[in-house]
Enzyme design. Structure first.
Site, PDB file in Angstrom:
ATOM      1  N   TYR A 200       1.031  -1.077   0.022  1.00 21.42           N
ATOM      2  CA  TYR A 200       0.018   0.000   0.048  1.00 21.42           C
ATOM      3  C   TYR A 200       1.013   1.258   0.171  1.00 21.42           C
ATOM      4  CZ  TYR A 200      -3.178   3.552   1.874  1.00 21.42           C
ATOM      5  OH  TYR A 200      -3.905   4.821   2.131  1.00 21.42           O
ATOM      6  N   LYS A 204       1.201   4.163  -2.759  1.00 20.14           N
ATOM      7  CA  LYS A 204       1.247   5.737  -2.481  1.00 20.14           C
ATOM      8  C   LYS A 204       2.385   6.576  -2.904  1.00 20.14           C
ATOM      9  CE  LYS A 204      -3.261   5.668  -1.193  1.00 20.14           C
ATOM     10  NZ  LYS A 204      -4.400   6.190  -1.811  1.00 20.14           N
TER      11      LYS A 204
HETATM   12  N1  LIG Z   1      -8.435   6.123   6.337  1.00 19.30           N
HETATM   13  C1  LIG Z   1      -7.317   6.506   6.476  1.00 19.30           C
HETATM   14  O1  LIG Z   1      -6.634   6.780   7.529  1.00 19.30           O
HETATM   15  C2  LIG Z   1      -6.493   7.072   5.261  1.00 19.30           C
HETATM   16  C3  LIG Z   1      -5.139   7.536   5.379  1.00 19.30           C
HETATM   17  C4  LIG Z   1      -4.395   8.001   4.181  1.00 19.30           C
HETATM   18  C5  LIG Z   1      -5.019   7.784   3.009  1.00 19.30           C
HETATM   19  N2  LIG Z   1      -6.229   7.325   2.842  1.00 19.30           N
HETATM   20  C6  LIG Z   1      -6.930   7.222   1.413  1.00 19.30           C
HETATM   21  O2  LIG Z   1      -8.123   8.005   1.499  1.00 19.30           O
HETATM   22  C7  LIG Z   1      -8.832   7.448   0.195  1.00 19.30           C
HETATM   23  C8  LIG Z   1     -10.315   7.077   0.944  1.00 19.30           C
HETATM   24  O3  LIG Z   1     -10.035   5.994   1.910  1.00 19.30           O
HETATM   25  P1  LIG Z   1     -11.160   5.762   2.905  1.00 19.30           P
HETATM   26  O4  LIG Z   1     -10.174   5.821   4.085  1.00 19.30           O
HETATM   27  O5  LIG Z   1     -12.102   6.616   2.985  1.00 19.30           O
HETATM   28  O6  LIG Z   1     -11.490   4.194   2.638  1.00 19.30           O
HETATM   29  P2  LIG Z   1     -12.860   3.539   2.361  1.00 19.30           P
HETATM   30  O7  LIG Z   1     -13.799   3.676   3.238  1.00 19.30           O
HETATM   31  O8  LIG Z   1     -12.299   2.097   2.305  1.00 19.30           O
HETATM   32  O9  LIG Z   1     -13.320   3.832   0.942  1.00 19.30           O
HETATM   33  C9  LIG Z   1     -12.680   3.758  -0.251  1.00 19.30           C
HETATM   34  C10 LIG Z   1     -13.508   4.072  -1.424  1.00 19.30           C
HETATM   35  O10 LIG Z   1     -12.946   3.585  -2.754  1.00 19.30           O
HETATM   36  C11 LIG Z   1     -13.897   2.862  -3.524  1.00 19.30           C
HETATM   37  N3  LIG Z   1     -12.973   1.780  -4.299  1.00 19.30           N
HETATM   38  C12 LIG Z   1     -12.129   0.828  -3.806  1.00 19.30           C
HETATM   39  N4  LIG Z   1     -11.717   0.209  -4.872  1.00 19.30           N
HETATM   40  C13 LIG Z   1     -12.549   0.554  -5.982  1.00 19.30           C
HETATM   41  C14 LIG Z   1     -12.497   0.295  -7.534  1.00 19.30           C
HETATM   42  N5  LIG Z   1     -11.794  -0.911  -7.718  1.00 19.30           N
HETATM   43  N6  LIG Z   1     -13.154   0.945  -8.244  1.00 19.30           N
HETATM   44  C15 LIG Z   1     -14.020   2.173  -7.707  1.00 19.30           C
HETATM   45  N7  LIG Z   1     -14.067   2.468  -6.557  1.00 19.30           N
HETATM   46  C16 LIG Z   1     -13.273   1.904  -5.576  1.00 19.30           C
HETATM   47  C17 LIG Z   1     -14.970   2.035  -2.267  1.00 19.30           C
HETATM   48  O11 LIG Z   1     -15.866   1.633  -2.679  1.00 19.30           O
HETATM   49  P3  LIG Z   1     -16.550   0.233  -2.140  1.00 19.30           P
HETATM   50  O12 LIG Z   1     -17.279   0.854  -0.885  1.00 19.30           O
HETATM   51  O13 LIG Z   1     -17.324  -0.290  -3.090  1.00 19.30           O
HETATM   52  O14 LIG Z   1     -15.517  -0.989  -1.914  1.00 19.30           O
HETATM   53  C18 LIG Z   1     -15.025   3.360  -1.450  1.00 19.30           C
HETATM   54  O15 LIG Z   1     -15.940   4.036  -1.813  1.00 19.30           O
HETATM   55  C19 LIG Z   1      -7.901   6.006  -0.253  1.00 19.30           C
HETATM   56  O16 LIG Z   1      -7.371   6.616  -1.237  1.00 19.30           O
HETATM   57  C20 LIG Z   1      -7.135   6.053   0.933  1.00 19.30           C
HETATM   58  O17 LIG Z   1      -5.676   5.313   0.505  1.00 19.30           O
HETATM   59  C21 LIG Z   1      -7.091   7.046   3.950  1.00 19.30           C
END
Ligand SMILES: NC(=O)c1ccc[n+]([C@@H]2O[C@H](COP(=O)([O-])OP(=O)(O)OC[C@H]3O[C@@H](n4cnc5c(N)ncnc54)[C@H](OP(=O)(O)O)[C@@H]3O)[C@@H](O)[C@H]2O)c1
Ligand SMILES: *[C@@H]1O[C@H](CO)[C@@H](O)[C@H](O)[C@H]1NC(C)=O
Length: 330
Positions: A200, A204
């Site tokens: 992961y 990034k």
């Molecule tokens: N949470 C953290 O602590 C954190 C920290 C740093 C960066 N981020 C980044 O923030 C972003 C959002 O993450 P989040 O924490 O909100 O995670 P999340 O709740 O898992 O949401 C991820 C979203 O991406 C969608 N997705 C995943 N694979 C996909 C695909 N193949 N095609 C289309 N959509 C897809 C998911 O859809 P489904 O619901 O259908 O699976 C969901 O809507 C990500 O890029 C993550 O790397 C998060």
């Protein structure tokens, strides 16, 4: 301060104000907006007066449920939100989505938020899944939408914005696979050699390289009045960590996030901030953390980083040209 102390400081003491920008009249696309950070960012942008917010989601039913819930909480009319199908595991879906976006009257901002964290090795369209979703198809989408953003900015006189959601975990990528000579994609698709606990972070890091390359090739100008950035939302309590993970790492993450994790609403403020209508041109190509320009990190700010960036730029563009001929020549 070391990475960890700085991280703790930010998580505990940095205060992110509730966004109060004016999005009126604007059209904004947010990927992965049925849940997590994407949905909260969409809620803010709907509340802030956008004319059209497009929820780009892989499962339309989940997008419709999120749309109803956002409309309920913001008391806006249903015509503001549209749910469009986008499956970032499929290059055909990305291309169909970009084609559909050509028909929009305007496109002011795009938040490329969808992403995956998985420790399970799986191939998707010939590459490891996190590399495909977080890097290849994500940048394919951005480059496919960039001409529309430029056209729209020229027409409205308002600067367009693209924000990629990266992660500060890129700072901690070991990327041992990168020491193997040869094409980065060839190396990363070998299951036996894959360090999936690191993958992961690697995705990034490579996304950062890609965003830097794209923004360097597309400086803000009369021809391209579009600011491109990437950002970290900080550690947030979402479903990102849904896959089973190794013992200690999983436990440490679970405890740590419960104590210091931001809500997705608070984390989403960083997404909205990155695409705010009055965003500063100076941040073009930069990594944003809590709304401010942060270091690109040791892996990029080193002589080896420079080499990696140049190498990966070429490898990625070759791959994107195979997927969509002409897409990088804009
Ligand atoms: N949470 C953290 O602590 C954190 C920290 C740093 C960066 N981020 C980044 O923030 C972003 C959002 O993450 P989040 O924490 O909100 O995670 P999340 O709740 O898992 O949401 C991820 C979203 O991406 C969608 N997705 C995943 N694979 C996909 C695909 N193949 N095609 C289309 N959509 C897809 C998911 O859809 P489904 O619901 O259908 O699976 C969901 O809507 C990500 O890029 C993550 O790397 C998060
Ligand atoms: C997304 O695309 C992949 C690869 O083509 C496919 O295996 C998967 O079933 C698709 N998912 C959805 C929800 O359409």
């Amino acid at each position: 301060m070391g990475f960890f102390l700085e991280f703790l400081w930010r998580q505990l003491f940095v205060w992110l104000p509730t966004p109060n920008y004016d999005f009126s009249g604007q059209t904004v696309i947010i990927t992965g907006s049925n849940t997590g950070l994407g949905r909260e960012a969409a809620r803010h942008i709907v509340r802030l007066g956008a004319a059209k917010v497009i929820l780009a989601v892989r499962t339309p039913a989940k997008g419709e449920a999120a749309a109803a819930e956002i409309l309920e909480s913001t008391k806006k009319t249903s015509s503001i939100i549209e749910v469009w199908e986008l499956n970032l595991s499929s290059s055909a879906s990305v291309k169909a989505f970009a084609k559909r976006a050509q028909g929009l009257a305007r496109l002011d901002a795009v938040i490329l938020n969808a992403g995956i964290l998985t420790t399970q090795f799986a191939l998707v369209e010939g590459e490891e899944s996190s590399i495909v979703v977080n890097v290849v198809h994500n940048t394919l989408l951005a480059l496919s939408l960039l001409p529309k953003l430029r056209e729209s900015a020229a027409k409205t006189g308002l600067r367009g914005r693209i924000a990629f959601v990266g992660s500060d975990l890129q700072y901690l990528a070991k990327f041992a696979e990168g020491e193997t000579p040869g094409n980065t994609f060839d190396v990363l698709r070998v299951e036996e050699k894959a360090d999936m606990d690191d993958r992961y972070k690697v995705s990034k890091l490579l996304l950062a390289c890609a965003v830097r390359a794209i923004s360097a090739e597309s400086p803000v100008s009369d021809k391209s009045n579009v600011i491109i950035t990437y950002l970290t939302p900080g550690a947030c309590k979402s479903d990102l960590f849904r896959d089973p993970m190794g013992g200690f790492q999983a436990l440490a993450l679970a405890i740590g996030k419960t104590i210091i994790g931001r809500s997705t609403e608070v984390g989403s403020r960083t997404l909205v901030n990155a695409v705010r209508p009055n965003q500063d041109v100076k941040v073009h190509g930069q990594f944003l953390m809590d709304g401010k320009v942060a270091s690109a990190g040791p892996k990029i700010n080193s002589p080896e980083g420079k080499k990696l960036e140049e190498k990966f730029h070429k490898e990625l563009y070759d791959k994107l040209e195979q997927l969509s001929p002409g897409v990088t020549k804009i």
